[in-house]
Design an enzyme around this catalytic site. Structure first.
Site, PDB file in Angstrom:
ATOM      1  N   LYS A   1      51.015 -76.971  -7.599  1.00 59.68           N
ATOM      2  CA  LYS A   1      51.969 -77.716  -6.776  1.00 59.68           C
ATOM      3  C   LYS A   1      53.098 -78.291  -7.603  1.00 59.68           C
ATOM      4  CE  LYS A   1      48.431 -79.769  -3.818  1.00 59.68           C
ATOM      5  NZ  LYS A   1      47.472 -80.872  -3.759  1.00 59.68           N
TER       6      LYS A   1
ATOM      7  N   LYS B   1      46.666 -83.701 -17.430  1.00 61.42           N
ATOM      8  CA  LYS B   1      47.499 -84.601 -16.628  1.00 61.42           C
ATOM      9  C   LYS B   1      48.054 -85.732 -17.470  1.00 61.42           C
ATOM     10  CE  LYS B   1      46.023 -83.441 -12.032  1.00 61.42           C
ATOM     11  NZ  LYS B   1      45.464 -83.814 -10.759  1.00 61.42           N
TER      12      LYS B   1
ATOM     13  N   LYS C   1      47.789 -71.517 -14.142  1.00 60.73           N
ATOM     14  CA  LYS C   1      47.413 -71.595 -12.731  1.00 60.73           C
ATOM     15  C   LYS C   1      48.628 -71.901 -11.850  1.00 60.73           C
ATOM     16  CE  LYS C   1      45.942 -75.812 -11.279  1.00 60.73           C
ATOM     17  NZ  LYS C   1      45.124 -76.948 -10.872  1.00 60.73           N
TER      18      LYS C   1
END
Ligand code: TYM
Length: 329
Positions: A198, A113, A195
Site C-alpha cells: 500500500k 517499519k 512485496k
C-alpha cells in the site's frame, strides 16, 4: 461436529491492493462455507502511523465495503471493526505482560517499519504483534488466513498462547497460519523483488483495488520483466515474469506448467495483456458493487453493528476466563 474457527483482518490504513485481495480477501471468500469465520478491520493497528481522523473513519468503511463487494456474506460471517470490541485492547495489554522485548525486537516487520518511519518509532509499533495475538486468541481461532508477510506474527502468537496455557492450563487454542501458495506474496510490478505494498512510492508498482481498467492495463504494460521473452516460472532468475504468472495463476487457478504452455512461443506483450485482462475482469464486478455499497452507509452500519454483537459474545467469554485465571477482579 463444530466448524473450525477462522479469524483474519486488514489494517485500515491506505488503499487496498491486489496483494491484499489475492493474499487475503479472495481466500477468505473461499473459506466462508466451510468455517466459522471472523473477519475484522484492524483500525487500532492503524494508529501505529499518523492518520487523518476523517480518512481513518472513511478507510474503515471502505474496507468493510470491499469485504462485502468481494463476496463475504454478512449473514454467514462475523464481520466487525476491531475498536468496537474493547476486549482486544484489554487482552492486548494483558498479553504484553507475557511477551518478551527480545521476541518483539526480532520481528522483521517492526524492523522494516521503523526504518521507514524513523521519526515515529512508537511503542505501539513495537507491541503491534501482541495486539494481533489478542485479535486471534480472543476468538479461539484454529486457522488464520494471511499472506506470507504475516507468518512471523502468527509464530509469536503461538508462542504467547503456549506460554500462557503452560502456566494457567488450556486457555487458548493454538492457531495455525493458513498461507495459500500461489498468492502468498504478490510482488511489486516495478520492483518484483519486494512485496506489493500500500505504501509504495512508485504508483506503477502497485495495483489498487479501486484502479480503473485503463490504469490497470497501463500498469501491467509497464511491468518489469526481462530480456528472454519466454514465459517460464523461475522466481530467482525471472522475478518479474514469475510474479505475473503468480497473479494469473491465483486468478485463473491454472498451474504454472499450464501457463507456460499457454504462452509458449508468444511474447511478453500478449502475456501482459492477458494477465491484465484477467485482473480487470476479476475486479470489475467487485468495483461496481463496492461503489454501490459504499454509498449505503445505513447498510454498512447494520453489518458492523450486528458483527460486533456477535464478536463480543466470544471475545468476552475468553477474556473473562483469562481474567479469572490471572486474578484480575
Ligand atoms: P495488512 O493490512 O498489512 O495486510 C492484510 C492482508 O493482506 C496480505 N498481504 C499480501 N498478501 C500477498 N501479497 C502481498 N503483496 C500482500 N500484501 C498484504 C497480508 O499478509 C494480510 O494477510 N497485521 C495485519 C492485520 C491484522 C491481522 C490480525 C491479520 C491485525 N490483526 C489478526 C490476521 C489476524 C496486517 O497489517 O495486514
Amino acid at each position: 461436529m463444530d466448524k473450525k474457527i477462522i479469524l483474519s483482518g486488514i489494517q485500515a490504513t491506505g488503499k487496498l491492493t491486489l496483494g491484499n485481495y489475492l493474499g487475503a480477501i479472495d481466500n477468505w471468500v473461499k473459506m466462508q462455507e466451510e468455517y466459522d469465520c471472523y473477519y475484522m478491520i484492524a483500525n487500532l493497528h492503524s494508529l501505529t502511523v499518523r492518520n487523518d481522523p476523517e480518512e481513518l473513519k472513511n478507510n474503515t468503511l471502505k474496507i468493510l465495503a470491499i469485504y462485502i463487494a468481494a463476496g463475504l456474506d454478512p449473514n454467514k460471517n462475523t464481520i466487525f471493526i476491531q475498536s468496537q470490541i474493547k476486549e482486544h485492547a484489554e487482552l492486548g495489554w494483558i498479553l504484553d505482560c507475557y511477551t518478551y522485548m527480545g521476541e518483539l525486537s526480532r520481528m522483521t516487520q517492526f524492523k522494516d517499519k521503523s526504518a521507514k518511519h524513523a521519526d515515529n518509532i512508537n511503542a505501539g509499533l513495537f507491541t503491534y504483534p501482541v495486539l494481533m495475538a489478542a485479535d486471534i486468541l480472543l476468538y479461539q481461532a484454529d486457522l488464520v488466513p494471511v499472506g506470507e508477510d504475516q507468518r512471523q506474527h502468527l509464530e509469536i502468537t503461538r508462542d504467547i498462547a503456549e506460554r500462557f496455557n503452560k502456566v494457567y492450563g488450556k486457555t487458548f487454542v493454538i492457531p495455525d497460519a493458513y498461507v495459500r501458495k500461489e498468492s502468498a506474496r504478490i510482488m511489486g510490478l516495478q520492483d518484483p523483488e519486494s512485496k506489493m505494498s500500500k505504501s509504495a512510492t512508485n504508483l506503477n508498482d502497485v495495483i489498487f483495488l479501486e484502479d480503473e481498467p485503463e490504469v490497470i492495463l497501463k500498469k501491467f504494460k509497464k511491468a518489469v520483466t526481462d530480456s528472454e521473452n519466454k514465459v517460464k516460472f523461475d522466481p530467482e532468475n525471472k522475478p518479474g515474469v514469475s510474479n505475473l504468472m503468480q497473479i494469473y495463476s491465483s486468478i485463473t487457478s491454472k498451474t504454472m506448467p499450464e501457463i507456460e504452455s499457454e504462452f509458449n512461443g508468444k511474447g511478453y506483450g500478449d502475456f501482459k495483456m492477458t494477465v491484465a485482462n484477467s485482473v480487470i475482469d476479476k475486479l470489475k464486478p467487485i468495483q461496481e458493487k463496492y461503489k454501490e455499497i459504499l454509498n449505503n452507509k445505513e447498510y454498512l452500519e447494520e453489518i458492523y453493528t450486528k458483527g460486533a454483537e456477535n464478536a463480543r459474545k466470544m471475545a468476552s467469554k475468553t477474556l473473562e476466563d483469562v481474567k479469572q485465571k490471572i486474578g484480575i477482579l
